[in-house]
Write a protein that holds these residues in place. Structure first.
Motif, PDB file in Angstrom:
ATOM      1  N   ALA A  92       0.840  -1.207   0.000  1.00  0.00           N
ATOM      2  CA  ALA A  92       0.000   0.000   0.000  1.00  0.00           C
ATOM      3  C   ALA A  92       0.879   1.263   0.000  1.00  0.00           C
ATOM      4  N   ASN A  93       1.918   1.236   0.844  1.00  0.00           N
ATOM      5  CA  ASN A  93       2.819   2.408   0.896  1.00  0.00           C
ATOM      6  C   ASN A  93       3.570   2.598  -0.434  1.00  0.00           C
ATOM      7  N   LYS A  94       4.001   1.485  -1.005  1.00  0.00           N
ATOM      8  CA  LYS A  94       4.722   1.576  -2.290  1.00  0.00           C
ATOM      9  C   LYS A  94       3.842   2.181  -3.372  1.00  0.00           C
ATOM     10  N   THR A  95       2.599   1.760  -3.357  1.00  0.00           N
ATOM     11  CA  THR A  95       1.651   2.319  -4.320  1.00  0.00           C
ATOM     12  C   THR A  95       1.492   3.813  -4.097  1.00  0.00           C
ATOM     13  N   LYS A  96       1.436   4.207  -2.810  1.00  0.00           N
ATOM     14  CA  LYS A  96       1.316   5.626  -2.498  1.00  0.00           C
ATOM     15  C   LYS A  96       2.552   6.409  -2.996  1.00  0.00           C
ATOM     16  N   VAL A  97       3.741   5.812  -2.749  1.00  0.00           N
ATOM     17  CA  VAL A  97       4.982   6.492  -3.186  1.00  0.00           C
ATOM     18  C   VAL A  97       4.991   6.682  -4.704  1.00  0.00           C
ATOM     19  N   VAL A  98       4.644   5.616  -5.431  1.00  0.00           N
ATOM     20  CA  VAL A  98       4.618   5.708  -6.904  1.00  0.00           C
ATOM     21  C   VAL A  98       3.626   6.772  -7.348  1.00  0.00           C
ATOM     22  N   ASP A  99       2.457   6.731  -6.675  1.00  0.00           N
ATOM     23  CA  ASP A  99       1.440   7.729  -7.046  1.00  0.00           C
ATOM     24  C   ASP A  99       1.948   9.138  -6.771  1.00  0.00           C
ATOM     25  N   TYR A 100       2.551   9.280  -5.548  1.00  0.00           N
ATOM     26  CA  TYR A 100       3.065  10.613  -5.223  1.00  0.00           C
ATOM     27  C   TYR A 100       4.175  11.034  -6.214  1.00  0.00           C
ATOM     28  N   ALA A 101       5.078  10.097  -6.543  1.00  0.00           N
ATOM     29  CA  ALA A 101       6.171  10.440  -7.484  1.00  0.00           C
ATOM     30  C   ALA A 101       5.628  10.833  -8.851  1.00  0.00           C
ATOM     31  N   ASN A 102       4.674  10.088  -9.324  1.00  0.00           N
ATOM     32  CA  ASN A 102       4.082  10.420 -10.627  1.00  0.00           C
ATOM     33  C   ASN A 102       3.405  11.784 -10.580  1.00  0.00           C
ATOM     34  N   ASP A 103       2.699  12.021  -9.460  1.00  0.00           N
ATOM     35  CA  ASP A 103       2.015  13.312  -9.335  1.00  0.00           C
ATOM     36  C   ASP A 103       3.030  14.462  -9.312  1.00  0.00           C
ATOM     37  N   ILE A 104       4.098  14.234  -8.514  1.00  0.00           N
ATOM     38  CA  ILE A 104       5.113  15.293  -8.404  1.00  0.00           C
ATOM     39  C   ILE A 104       5.778  15.548  -9.771  1.00  0.00           C
ATOM     40  N   LYS A 105       6.094  14.442 -10.459  1.00  0.00           N
ATOM     41  CA  LYS A 105       6.720  14.593 -11.787  1.00  0.00           C
ATOM     42  C   LYS A 105       5.797  15.318 -12.746  1.00  0.00           C
ATOM     43  N   ALA A 106       4.532  14.949 -12.731  1.00  0.00           N
ATOM     44  CA  ALA A 106       3.568  15.604 -13.618  1.00  0.00           C
ATOM     45  C   ALA A 106       3.429  17.080 -13.269  1.00  0.00           C
ATOM     46  N   MET A 107       3.378  17.317 -11.927  1.00  0.00           N
ATOM     47  CA  MET A 107       3.215  18.711 -11.501  1.00  0.00           C
ATOM     48  C   MET A 107       4.456  19.529 -11.842  1.00  0.00           C
ATOM     49  N   THR A 108       5.657  18.931 -11.698  1.00  0.00           N
ATOM     50  CA  THR A 108       6.890  19.651 -12.050  1.00  0.00           C
ATOM     51  C   THR A 108       6.909  19.982 -13.546  1.00  0.00           C
ATOM     52  N   THR A 109       6.569  19.014 -14.375  1.00  0.00           N
ATOM     53  CA  THR A 109       6.513  19.242 -15.829  1.00  0.00           C
ATOM     54  C   THR A 109       5.523  20.331 -16.153  1.00  0.00           C
ATOM     55  N   SER A 110       4.343  20.266 -15.461  1.00  0.00           N
ATOM     56  CA  SER A 110       3.306  21.270 -15.711  1.00  0.00           C
ATOM     57  C   SER A 110       3.781  22.652 -15.304  1.00  0.00           C
ATOM     58  N   ILE A 111       4.497  22.750 -14.176  1.00  0.00           N
ATOM     59  CA  ILE A 111       4.984  24.052 -13.697  1.00  0.00           C
ATOM     60  C   ILE A 111       5.992  24.636 -14.678  1.00  0.00           C
ATOM     61  N   ASN A 112       6.902  23.781 -15.131  1.00  0.00           N
ATOM     62  CA  ASN A 112       7.902  24.251 -16.077  1.00  0.00           C
ATOM     63  C   ASN A 112       7.246  24.756 -17.361  1.00  0.00           C
ATOM     64  N   ALA A 113       6.299  24.021 -17.839  1.00  0.00           N
ATOM     65  CA  ALA A 113       5.601  24.428 -19.064  1.00  0.00           C
ATOM     66  C   ALA A 113       4.865  25.740 -18.849  1.00  0.00           C
ATOM     67  N   LEU A 114       4.222  25.862 -17.691  1.00  0.00           N
ATOM     68  CA  LEU A 114       3.475  27.084 -17.385  1.00  0.00           C
ATOM     69  C   LEU A 114       4.421  28.284 -17.252  1.00  0.00           C
ATOM     70  N   LYS A 115       5.585  28.044 -16.673  1.00  0.00           N
ATOM     71  CA  LYS A 115       6.546  29.153 -16.539  1.00  0.00           C
ATOM     72  C   LYS A 115       6.997  29.649 -17.912  1.00  0.00           C
ATOM     73  N   HIS A 116       7.303  28.731 -18.819  1.00  0.00           N
ATOM     74  CA  HIS A 116       7.666  29.156 -20.188  1.00  0.00           C
ATOM     75  C   HIS A 116       6.522  29.920 -20.856  1.00  0.00           C
ATOM     76  N   GLN A 117       5.304  29.427 -20.585  1.00  0.00           N
ATOM     77  CA  GLN A 117       4.131  30.094 -21.174  1.00  0.00           C
ATOM     78  C   GLN A 117       3.982  31.493 -20.615  1.00  0.00           C
ATOM     79  N   VAL A 118       4.230  31.675 -19.296  1.00  0.00           N
ATOM     80  CA  VAL A 118       4.106  33.015 -18.667  1.00  0.00           C
ATOM     81  C   VAL A 118       5.144  33.961 -19.241  1.00  0.00           C
ATOM     82  N   GLU A 119       6.349  33.446 -19.397  1.00  0.00           N
ATOM     83  CA  GLU A 119       7.385  34.317 -19.970  1.00  0.00           C
ATOM     84  C   GLU A 119       7.007  34.763 -21.381  1.00  0.00           C
TER      85      GLU A 119
END
Length: 1150
Positions: free
Chosen positions: A418-445
């Motif tokens: 259960a914890n491993k599943t949570k970690v994977v989910d959290y990692a995927n979410d963080i990676k997706a959110m990081t990619t989204s933030i980077n893309a949004l920052k380029h868009q803002v500029e």
């Protein structure tokens, strides 16, 4: 005078009902005449009636055996009466004088103290207290005086016809009444008292009789309450002991007898009274009977003597035949020698067979030690292997259970996944959110560059309107942020509430699962209550179906051995049923319901009876052996099954010892403690309270396993509870109440959980509604914000507005995404920490499981190998045991054969020694037998010529000799005995004559003495040959006239005759030994003078005989009679027939 036995006669209706007394008096006139004569005189009468065919009885008895013996007994010759009187008169007078001078005390026993009668004759109730010496009963005619003597006779067992007042007891019952009673109290004191320890100082005799003919006695002690006996034999013994003779006409003279004796008495009648009163007649009758028996015996002896010559002739004839066959004895001797040799030939043959069998037995016995050695080695190997197996089992058991580790590993693995599943989910979410933030920052500029370009191109704009729109936009954004925060909190609270609701539901479901088991337990308790109720009606419920009928049928059947014993549990109780009842019941159930028999042949019949009622109880075969089992018990400080039970039947106790070894099975609270106890006693097995069966081997190994948990829903659960049926009912009813309360609580809890869950669901629904409301409000604010932003953009140039809107949205999305990424990273960090801990724990658990598995596999392999070796060792032991048993069976059979041969050899040797001395070196049996048969055949040929065998001739001679000797010896013995009896009887006849002369002489002297008191002179003339007693009296006027002759009694006046007869009665009384004297109306014919003198003489005589009691009845008064201290006068008034009771005043009692 010596005491004479007296036989009491019955008076119920007929006096002959119970037979005549031992010395019966005969009332028939013809018999009475014979009674008056003595034995020799009566014999003369018989001879004269038969025509003079024989001489006197004594002479006849002497001559009947004259040829049988050499000696005869001399018949005593009677002395002449006159010579006898001359020879003994002086001695008799001297005895009478000495008696006068001898003072004797009042009788200590045998006198009447009291008489009481109810509804007897004319009396309804009458009671008299008698004095110890002289008692006068006076009263007018018809007042019932004579009833006293009748009552006395009836109570003491006399015949009713001797009273002269009736022929049966019915006639004595008062008119109109159904029953009458008489009570007599007899004195019983002194050293010669009758059974004083039972009766005391007095004996009370109570007799009752009814109109229907029934009669009974009660013989009571002095207290009048204790009944000692109700038998006539006891009354007869009392009268015999005290010499009371109520039927003797001289002891109790009734009114009729007194009149006859005083007035109309003939000389022969007086002589009859003389013989009967002195009991000489009874002795005469008995002597005559003896003489008749002696004569009959003599005739039988004569007949037997006639047979002796014929027997002697027969003996001589048989003896002659035997002597002729004497020559065959030599041939017979040879046969006897051959028989002796043949006997010892058989013995020798048996001895040879015995030696052969013993040699074979010795060979077989030599094989046993080696087999025994191999068996012992195999047993030692098996014991060692058992120890190895036990050690392996112990090690395996010591490993314990790994169930908790498996459960722990499963739980940790699940949690880790259960914890491993949570970690994977959290990692995927963080990676997706990081990619989204980077893309949004380029868009803002890019957007910012576009805005700046557009703004430079714009010249002027409405500044005020833009500021207002910006303020509205900022306000909406602030409200929107608050609502979004509220939405997140509402979501969190709703999730937490959902988690709590799920916990409530799970708890409720768990509680609901416990309802069915509780309901089952309640049903079981109700069932046990019903069975306990049934056991109150039938105590055999716990042992099977309809056991009562089984036991009844067992009682009715016939059994080869003892009647079956069982069920065994009826004799067994637990001392601590609350503690050990369940364990003992579960382990001993089959034995508690079992039946035991002593003969295997009874098994089928008992099994059939049990099967008839659908029972399958165990049947045990046992021997009734009261063996001592104490040696098998452990020390007293160890608790065993036997010590935990109370067994009332010794055979049941020994059956349980044989079947379950209850004296050896230990009991303990814990498995470990039980194992230690078993080690202390060097091995054994036992049961622990925590339900373990533990076994410890003598070599040190041990083994344990769980005890089976038997569910007993039937009546067997009532065994060993220590409670009676009522207590069982109370126990299970209480248990049912507790279970019902628990069920109610559980149902209540389930309902509470349902209500809490329902309430939680409602709260969750409410929270969901609130969350949707907030979400709707957020949506509305976002819509408003979009409208204002649209309006603000419309105020800007078209390009700038679009770029600015896109930039704002991108920046807002970047801020939200970064916030979410930060939260996700924080949560992932926490999950990483937990996961590391879980992985560490999981590794530890896996390491423990791997170690346990490896150890268990090792132990399992070792145990499998050890068990395999043990099976082989057991097979070896079984092989050698079977071989040993087979060899022992062969040896036992051979030993039995040797024992039989040995016994036969000893028996044959003993029989041969009894038959003849040992014959050395006998020939073969066949050879001796052939020679014996040839000699026997030759002997038979000789016997055939003689007509009988030698043995038959010897038997005939012996039989003839035996018959001759037997008859001769019997004849001689009986002849000698008959002669002795005849001699003894002749002596007694002589004594009888002497008694009669002594009594007659004494009577004559005393009679003259009493006449002289009146101034008379007279004689008593006894004519024993003529059987007459005559009085000769010379009155005072005749004495003055010296020439006058003596008067015949018939010429005397009435008063003179009565006075003379009274003097005769007093002289006869002096010869009677009975302590009681009764006389009714003795003075009826006397004038006043003779009466006064007669009564004076009677009082004087009675005073001189203080040991005698006198009861005198007279219709005259006592006014002219001098009353002494020893005289008691009882006056009887004329009866008043209508009164209930009569009064009897005492005139004088001093």
């Amino acid at each position: 005078m010596p005491k004479r036995p007296v036989t009491v006669q019955s008076d119920t209706e007929s006096d002959e009902e119970y037979g005549s007394p031992k010395r019966a008096r005969t009332d028939d006139p013809s018999d009475a005449e014979e009674v008056q004569a003595g034995p020799s005189q009566r014999r003369t009468q018989t001879q004269s009636r038969s025509g003079g065919r024989a001489r006197g009885r004594a002479r006849e008895a002497q001559n009947e055996e004259s040829d049988a013996e050499d000696e005869d007994v001399d018949i005593p010759v009677a002395v002449d009466d006159e010579e006898f009187e001359k020879a003994h008169e002086d001695d008799v007078r001297a005895q009478i004088e000495s008696k006068k001078n001898t003072k004797r005390g009042i009788a200590e026993y045998g006198i009447i103290e009291r008489i009481e009668m109810t509804d007897f004759m004319c009396h309804k109730s009458l009671k008299f207290e008698f004095g110890p010496q002289i008692n006068f009963i006076i009263g007018h005619n018809g007042s019932g005086k004579s009833a006293v003597l009748s009552a006395l006779t009836v109570a003491l067992g006399g015949k009713t016809n001797s009273t002269g007042r009736g022929s049966g007891l019915k006639s004595f019952i008062r008119e109109g009444q159904h029953k009458a009673t008489v009570t007599v109290q007899i004195k019983n004191q002194g050293v010669e008292a009758f059974k004083p320890e039972e009766y005391g100082d007095s004996i009370i005799i109570f007799r009752s009789f009814t109109k229907d003919g029934s009669s009974s006695w009660k013989i009571m002690a002095a207290d009048g309450k204790t009944t000692v006996s109700t038998k006539r034999e006891e009354l007869s013994a009392i009268c015999d002991h005290m010499n009371i003779q109520v039927d003797n006409p001289l002891n109790v003279l009734t009114q009729d007898s007194a009149r006859q004796f005083l007035s109309a008495s003939h000389p022969q009648d007086k002589y009859k009274f003389f013989l009967l009163g002195t009991q000489l007649a009874q002795l005469s009758n008995e002597y005559d009977t003896c003489l008749d028996n002696i004569g009959k015996t003599a005739k039988i002896l004569a007949t037997k003597k006639e047979a002796i010559p014929d027997l002697r002739t027969k003996y001589n004839r048989e003896l002659a035949r035997y002597k002729e066959a004497e020559k065959a004895r030599e041939q017979k001797k040879k046969i006897e020698d051959l028989k002796r040799e043949l006997a010892w030939s058989h013995v020798k043959e048996k001895e040879d067979q015995l030696e052969k069998d013993m040699s074979e037995l010795a060979k077989l016995q030599k094989k046993l030690p080696k087999i025994q050695q191999n068996l012992e080695k195999a047993q030692d190997d098996l014991a060692q292997q058992e120890a190895v197996v036990a050690a392996c089992e112990q090690e395996t058991e010591n490993l314990g259970s790994i169930e908790h580790l498996n459960k722990r590993r499963t739980a940790l693995a699940a949690e880790s996944r259960a914890n491993k599943t949570k970690v994977v989910d959290y990692a995927n979410d963080i990676k997706a959110m990081t990619t989204s933030i980077n893309a949004l920052k380029h868009q803002v500029e890019d957007l910012q560059k576009n805005i700046e370009l557009e703004q430079r191109r714009m010249e002027a704009d409405s500044q005020a309107k833009r500021e207002m729109l910006e303020r509205q936009i900022e306000e909406i954004k602030t409200n929107l942020a608050d609502l979004e925060a509220q939405q997140q909190e509402a979501s969190r609270v709703r999730v937490e509430a959902q988690r709590r609701a799920d916990g409530i539901r799970q708890e409720g479901q768990n509680a609901e699962k416990g309802i069915v088991p509780l309901q089952n337990k309640i049903l079981e308790a109700q069932d046990m209550v019903n069975r306990a109720h049934a056991s109150m009606r039938d105590i055999w419920i716990p042992y099977g179906q309809n056991i009562k009928a089984v036991l009844e049928e067992i009682d009715r059947c016939q059994w080869i051995g003892d009647k079956p014993l069982g069920p065994l549990g009826r004799y067994v109780r637990a001392k601590e049923p609350e503690k050990w009842g369940d364990i003992l019941r579960g382990q001993l159930l089959n034995l508690l319901t079992a039946f035991a028999i002593t003969n295997p042949k009874d098994r089928e019949q008992l099994k059939k009876i049990l099967g008839k009622y659908r029972n399958t109880n165990t049947i045990i075969i046992f021997e009734k052996d009261m063996f001592d089992f104490s040696s098998g018990e452990p020390p007293a400080n160890f608790h065993t099954v036997l010590r935990a039970l109370e067994i009332s039947d010794p055979y049941v106790l020994r059956i349980l010892i044989n079947q379950a070894q209850i004296e050896r099975v230990l009991l303990s609270d814990k498995r470990k403690q039980l194992e230690n106890d078993l080690h202390q006693i060097k091995g054994g097995f036992g049961w622990s309270l925590d339900r373990f069966n533990v076994k410890v081997y003598p070599e040190g190994g041990s083994y344990s396993s769980g005890l089976p948990n038997r569910k007993m829903n039937d009546g067997a659960a009532l065994l060993l509870t220590g409670r009676d049926p009522q207590a069982e009912i109370t126990y299970y009813e209480q248990k049912g109440v507790e279970l019902n309360n628990e069920l109610v609580q559980l149902n209540r809890k389930v309902q509470d959980m349902k209500q809490q869950y329902t309430q939680a669901r409602k709260e969750i629904d409410r929270m969901g509604t609130e969350e949707r409301t907030i979400r709707d409000q957020v949506g509305q604010l976002r819509a408003n914000l979009g409208a204002l932003q649209t309006e603000a953009n419309e105020e800007l140039p078209t390009g700038v507005t679009g770029y600015q809107t896109a930039k704002d949205e991108a920046e807002e999305e970047i801020a939200n995404t970064e916030k979410q990424r930060a939260a996700a990273m924080e949560e992932m960090k926490k999950v990483h920490t937990v996961q590391e801990t879980l992985l560490t724990q999981l590794g530890e658990v896996k390491a423990e499981l791997d170690a346990f598995s490896a150890r268990k596999t090792e132990l399992s392999d070792r145990l499998t190998a050890a068990v395999s070796d043990r099976v082989q060792k057991q097979s070896d032991v079984g092989h050698w045991e079977g071989k040993l048993k087979a060899e022992e069976a062969v040896i036992k059979k051979k030993e039995e054969s040797v024992a039989v041969t040995q016994k036969e050899f000893e028996t044959w040797t003993e029989s041969a020694l009894k038959y003849c001395p040992r014959v050395e070196n006998p020939r073969k049996v066949d050879q001796v037998n052939r020679e014996h048969e040839a000699a026997q055949k030759a002997l038979k040929e000789r016997e055939k010529k003689q007509g009988a065998s030698v043995e038959e001739l010897i038997a005939a001679v012996n039989k003839a000799k035996e018959a001759l000797d037997k008859v001769d010896q019997e004849w001689r013995h009986v002849s000698k005995l008959n002669k002795g009896l005849r001699a003894s009887l002749l002596v007694r006849l002589h004594r009888w004559q002497e008694f009669r002369r002594h009594i007659a002489l004494r009577c004559r002297i005393i009679f003259g003495f009493h006449l002289s008191r009146r101034g008379y002179f007279g004689k008593v003339l006894f004519n024993h040959a003529g059987r007459t007693l005559t009085l000769r009296v010379q009155t005072d006027d005749q004495i003055k006239d010296k020439g006058a002759a003596e008067k015949d009694p018939r010429s005397l006046s009435g008063g003179e005759k009565s006075f003379s007869t009274i003097c005769l009665l007093l002289s006869l009384w002096d010869s009677i030994g009975c302590p009681l004297r009764c006389l009714d109306e003795f003075d009826v014919f006397m004038d006043a003078v003779n009466r006064r003198i007669s009564m004076g003489i009677m009082i004087e005589v009675a005073s001189a005989n203080q040991s005698k009691q006198y009861i005198l009845i007279t219709p005259q008064d006592m006014t002219n009679i001098r009353i002494e201290d020893n005289v008691k006068v009882l006056r009887m008034l004329d009866p008043e027939r209508g009164n209930a009771r009569l009064n009897f005043p005492v005139v004088s009692s001093r």
